[in-house]
Motif scaffolding. Structure first.
Motif, short mmCIF file in Angstrom:
data_model
loop_
_atom_site.label_atom_id
_atom_site.label_comp_id
_atom_site.label_asym_id
_atom_site.label_seq_id
_atom_site.Cartn_x
_atom_site.Cartn_y
_atom_site.Cartn_z
N VAL A 1 93.31 56.57 44.84
CA VAL A 1 93.62 57.64 45.79
C VAL A 1 93.02 57.28 47.15
O VAL A 1 91.85 56.94 47.25
CB VAL A 1 93.05 58.99 45.31
N GLY B 1 95.26 62.52 48.65
CA GLY B 1 96.22 62.81 47.59
C GLY B 1 97.30 61.75 47.47
O GLY B 1 98.16 61.82 46.60
N ARG C 1 92.80 62.04 36.69
CA ARG C 1 94.06 62.47 36.08
C ARG C 1 94.93 61.30 35.65
O ARG C 1 95.90 61.48 34.90
CB ARG C 1 94.86 63.32 37.08
N THR C 2 94.61 60.10 36.12
CA THR C 2 95.50 58.96 35.90
C THR C 2 94.74 57.74 35.43
O THR C 2 93.75 57.35 36.05
CB THR C 2 96.25 58.61 37.21
N GLU D 1 91.33 57.60 50.61
CA GLU D 1 90.44 58.45 51.38
C GLU D 1 90.22 57.81 52.74
O GLU D 1 90.12 56.59 52.85
CB GLU D 1 89.11 58.65 50.64
N ARG E 1 90.14 63.29 51.55
CA ARG E 1 90.86 62.83 50.36
C ARG E 1 92.32 63.20 50.52
O ARG E 1 92.67 64.38 50.56
CB ARG E 1 90.26 63.46 49.11
N ASP F 1 88.87 56.57 42.49
CA ASP F 1 89.43 56.81 41.16
C ASP F 1 89.96 58.23 41.08
O ASP F 1 89.47 59.14 41.75
CB ASP F 1 88.38 56.60 40.08
N ASP F 2 90.95 58.42 40.23
CA ASP F 2 91.48 59.76 39.97
C ASP F 2 91.43 60.00 38.47
O ASP F 2 92.10 59.29 37.72
CB ASP F 2 92.91 59.90 40.49
N LEU G 1 98.47 57.76 46.80
CA LEU G 1 98.05 56.57 46.08
C LEU G 1 98.29 55.33 46.94
O LEU G 1 99.30 55.24 47.64
CB LEU G 1 98.82 56.43 44.77
N HIS H 1 100.25 61.28 44.64
CA HIS H 1 99.95 61.40 43.22
C HIS H 1 100.80 62.49 42.59
O HIS H 1 101.32 62.34 41.47
CB HIS H 1 98.46 61.70 43.02
#
Length: 411
Positions: A259, A290, A245-246, A261, A288, A242-243, A292, A307
């Protein structure tokens, strides 16, 4: 070449101009020593001089190298100071051996990418592990299909299996050239394609021409491509995180997006002389990215872009790569780049630049906008579409999105 050897073998061996053909033998020799634990290598490009100086200053080759480092790969530095990705001999070997296991064994590799980037370096590492001298394409200021065809002929004349690695721009140029270049490419046992997202239309053209394309996803931090045709290499794992920011509800990308990984024996040891950046990106055995991505529930990973490249328009977040796919699906378009521009009403406006296909009629911006609207809806439809002769780049296959934004100026 600056060896920095003598009293302290744990200093970086700097191979300058490693993107030139005449520097490949020196780099190959140092990589051989690095795989045996006797060297730590930093390949630097040939120019321009200020950029090379900036890389060297950021990566401090005179400083002692961290333990277990075999190779330091400079990042592009597009968002600030460049970082040096530290790769161990074990990670390099794991990546090369997993590649050969997936492709059907070692063979002759044709180097058509700069050896200052991980994709080019790994062509050399795989060649060393296969005990097969690589064939090096004689580039003279850029990729030319006719020179590729000549180098391919030399590689294909050898016995055994044959491989090469390209970026989508190179593949597109070969297909547009046709003739000997395409016929030679189709004779390889596998053509690794990475460095940037490959438009589905380009992939379909290549496979229709008999080219055995294998799409790859990875980066310097994973010793190169580690997911082939959406499937992780042996020992590699991926998960979607999960992110904060979104919100998924705001994404014009479909469900199940997270995201990406990555984990496995191919991971880098971190960033040179930068423990803060290392601890932020590498945690508990996972890197991680970055980027999507989403998966189909059967272990196949689809990448839908970074992202940081998402365009926030009217409260919706649009992945440029999806718009680019819709544009390049139109017969008249060879390449496309989609970016967001500041907009007083929408926050950001979606805009696009496209490169026309030489064998087709010139792209019609109205037709292109309609194609995107039909496939992705009004929110993702570019407000402006411009036709250019060539997309600005900042590395092998990577479009310089900041330079694309600058093309619009006052729109």
């Amino acid at each position: 070449m600056d060896t920095n050897e003598g009293t302290d073998r744990r200093r970086l061996v700097v191979v300058r101009g490693a993107d030139r053909v005449d520097a490949v033998p020196a780099l190959l020799a140092e990589l051989d020593r690095a795989l045996a634990g006797r060297s730590a290598v930093l390949p630097l490009p040939s120019g321009p001089a200020p950029e090379v100086t900036r890389l060297a200053a950021a990566l401090l080759p005179a400083e002692p190298v961290e333990d277990d480092t075999a190779l330091v790969v400079p990042t592009s530095g597009s968002t600030g100071l460049p970082k040096g990705v530290r790769l161990t001999a074990s990670a390099l070997r794991s990546s090369a051996e997993a590649t050969h296991a997936r492709l059907g064994g070692g063979g002759t590799w044709l180097l058509a990418l700069p050896a200052t980037h991980i994709a080019g370096v790994q062509v050399l590492v795989r060649s060393l592990l296969a005990s097969a001298e690589p064939v090096v394409m004689a580039g003279r200021g850029g990729f030319r299909p006719v020179e590729f065809a000549e180098a391919a002929g030399r590689a294909l004349a050898r016995e055994g299996r044959h491989y090469t690695a390209l970026v989508p721009t190179q593949l597109s140029r070969v297909l547009s050239e046709g003739g000997d270049a395409v016929r030679a490419l189709a004779r390889f046992d596998a053509v690794l394609l990475g460095g940037a997202a490959c438009p589905p239309a380009l992939l379909a053209r290549a496979r229709a021409a008999g080219v055995p394309v294998v799409t790859t996803y990875g980066m310097s931090e994973t010793a190169g491509g580690c997911v082939y045709d959406g499937r992780p290499l042996p020992g590699v794992r991926f998960r979607l995180a999960d992110d904060p920011r979104t919100s998924p509800a705001d994404l014009v990308t479909g469900d199940g997006v997270g995201v990406v990984e990555l984990a496995g024996p191919v991971l880098a040891a971190g960033y040179r002389l930068d423990p803060d950046a290392t601890s932020a990106a590498f945690r508990d055995g996972w890197f991680r990215t970055g980027d999507l991505g989403r998966h189909d529930g059967e272990g196949t990973l689809e990448i839908i872009g970074r992202h940081d490249d998402l365009i926030n328009s009217g409260g919706l977040k649009i992945a440029p790569v999806l718009v680019e796919r819709a544009l390049t699906a139109v017969e008249s378009v060879r390449e496309a780049c989609v970016v967001g521009l500041p907009d007083a009403e929408w926050g950001q406006a979606v805009v696009a630049v496209v490169v026309g296909e030489p064998t087709a009629a010139p792209p019609d911006p109205a037709e292109l906008r309609a194609a995107v609207r039909d496939q992705l809806g009004a929110a993702a439809t570019p407000k402006v579409v411009r036709v250019v002769a060539e997309l600005p780049s900042r590395g092998p296959g990577k479009v310089d999105r900041a330079a694309v934004v600058a093309l619009f100026g006052g729109r």
